[in-house]
Design an enzyme around this catalytic site. Sequence first.
Site, mmCIF file in Angstrom:
data_model
loop_
_atom_site.group_PDB
_atom_site.id
_atom_site.type_symbol
_atom_site.label_atom_id
_atom_site.label_comp_id
_atom_site.label_asym_id
_atom_site.label_seq_id
_atom_site.Cartn_x
_atom_site.Cartn_y
_atom_site.Cartn_z
ATOM 1 N N LYS A 34 34.138 -13.536 -4.351
ATOM 2 C CA LYS A 34 33.690 -13.555 -3.186
ATOM 3 C C LYS A 34 32.166 -13.388 -3.221
ATOM 4 O O LYS A 34 31.588 -13.313 -4.195
ATOM 5 C CB LYS A 34 34.116 -12.287 -2.485
ATOM 6 N N GLY A 120 28.473 -9.837 -9.663
ATOM 7 C CA GLY A 120 28.581 -9.408 -8.299
ATOM 8 C C GLY A 120 29.617 -10.310 -7.536
ATOM 9 O O GLY A 120 29.424 -10.417 -6.074
ATOM 10 N N LEU A 121 30.515 -10.966 -7.962
ATOM 11 C CA LEU A 121 31.269 -11.856 -7.278
ATOM 12 C C LEU A 121 32.700 -11.382 -7.043
ATOM 13 O O LEU A 121 33.554 -12.091 -6.712
ATOM 14 C CB LEU A 121 31.513 -13.337 -7.939
ATOM 15 N N SER A 125 37.805 -7.207 -9.550
ATOM 16 C CA SER A 125 38.507 -6.402 -8.175
ATOM 17 C C SER A 125 39.606 -7.434 -7.972
ATOM 18 O O SER A 125 40.695 -7.007 -7.651
ATOM 19 C CB SER A 125 37.464 -6.052 -7.131
ATOM 20 N N SER A 126 39.308 -8.921 -7.630
ATOM 21 C CA SER A 126 40.128 -9.656 -7.392
ATOM 22 C C SER A 126 41.312 -9.785 -8.238
ATOM 23 O O SER A 126 42.493 -9.781 -7.872
ATOM 24 C CB SER A 126 39.480 -11.160 -7.412
ATOM 25 N N ASP A 158 36.210 -2.950 -3.663
ATOM 26 C CA ASP A 158 36.170 -4.281 -3.331
ATOM 27 C C ASP A 158 37.631 -4.675 -3.186
ATOM 28 O O ASP A 158 37.865 -6.009 -2.863
ATOM 29 C CB ASP A 158 35.409 -5.232 -4.223
HETATM 30 O O1 C5P Z 1 34.678 1.110 -6.162
HETATM 31 P P1 C5P Z 1 34.138 0.556 -7.797
HETATM 32 O O2 C5P Z 1 34.529 1.275 -9.013
HETATM 33 O O3 C5P Z 1 34.242 -0.973 -7.512
HETATM 34 O O4 C5P Z 1 32.820 0.909 -7.817
HETATM 35 C C1 C5P Z 1 31.858 0.951 -9.078
HETATM 36 C C2 C5P Z 1 30.891 1.921 -8.903
HETATM 37 O O5 C5P Z 1 29.936 1.486 -8.076
HETATM 38 C C3 C5P Z 1 31.028 3.152 -8.537
HETATM 39 O O6 C5P Z 1 31.663 3.978 -9.440
HETATM 40 C C4 C5P Z 1 30.101 3.678 -7.742
HETATM 41 O O7 C5P Z 1 28.927 4.149 -8.862
HETATM 42 C C5 C5P Z 1 29.285 2.308 -7.220
HETATM 43 N N1 C5P Z 1 29.577 2.393 -5.791
HETATM 44 C C6 C5P Z 1 28.932 3.130 -4.667
HETATM 45 N N2 C5P Z 1 29.212 2.783 -3.520
HETATM 46 C C7 C5P Z 1 30.295 2.001 -3.128
HETATM 47 C C8 C5P Z 1 30.815 1.099 -4.044
HETATM 48 C C9 C5P Z 1 30.410 1.492 -5.540
HETATM 49 O O8 C5P Z 1 28.259 3.879 -5.295
HETATM 50 N N3 C5P Z 1 30.464 1.872 -1.949
#
Ligand code: C5P
Length: 307
Positions: A34, A120-121, A125-126, A158
């Site tokens: 993405k 950042g793509l 997550s995908s 994501d």
């Molecule tokens: O949710 P995810 O594990 O992908 O996020 C990775 C890190 O990015 C989180 O641990 C957090 O530090 C940061 N993050 C955030 N706010 C978001 C998404 C991610 O602070 N909305």
Amino acid sequence: MSLLNFSPNNPDNSDYPESVDLSGGGFALRSPAKLNLWLRVLGKREDGFHELDTLFQEIDWYDELEFRPASDWEFTVEGAEGLEGEENLVCKAAACLSLAAGVPRCGQVHLRKSIPVGGGLGGGSSNGTMALFGLSRLWGLNWPVSRLEPLAASLGSDMNFFLHGGLAHGSGRGEKIEPLKSAYPSSFLVVVPHFGISTSQLFKIAQFPLTDSRKSVIFHSHVCLFDNSDCWLEGLSNDLENIALGQFPELQVLKQQLLAGGAQAAQLSGSGSCMYGVFKDEVIAERAARGFDPRYKWRVCRGISRR
Ligand code: C5P
């Protein structure tokens, strides 16, 4: 490199992504990347996450996941180093679904990586979301998207986006998804630096203030997005970009080069490290790409929608 020829083959569940049958049993799914066409950070939340307002666009850059029946759990990766561990979102998704459904975690899952890691793509997550789809099917659960949503949201911010794909508005941590009409018909030149960026590190450096009331955000009019004018390009922005540019000045050079190469706009995707340019067509995008130093990997992508 893709070994699979994908064509629609998904008779049982129209919510599920297209799959291809594998000889000897099992099936494969594509796991798309993405871009964030915009990303506004509204502030830091009490739970440590950040409140976001973002526009996701699925693009035609894919990893592939193969699922084969087996009595034990086996996870292998090709195309990237060090991704086989339990912290991989594929393994976490398998554990999470197995617990929620009360079935043993089993199957042979093979991940073929092409999407850059730490770019950042949304590749990781995908992969996690496609594992939820794939294992739900492999284990005969065939859970609808609505039942996979809470699992995906618990695993990563994501991940819910990839349950829907296409063009979608994301809010909350990024996990609240509102699918929009169709993909935006631009060409995107995605340039991959030789370093990745950790999302959590970048948010930490950014030091966004706490928020307890949402700032009012002018969500760029959906009408404007689809009226065939280029006015949506004015909405392109990424609140994480300046922080990333401060840490990695090389990104500024990539951005300038994209603009000099004819991009209508250029910005960081998500927390980076990939920079992308928006081009009127892929011929101009390819020409701009050939101007980059050969040490940069790049790809010209299209926005896609699943339906
Ligand atoms: O949710 P995810 O594990 O992908 O996020 C990775 C890190 O990015 C989180 O641990 C957090 O530090 C940061 N993050 C955030 N706010 C978001 C998404 C991610 O602070 N909305």
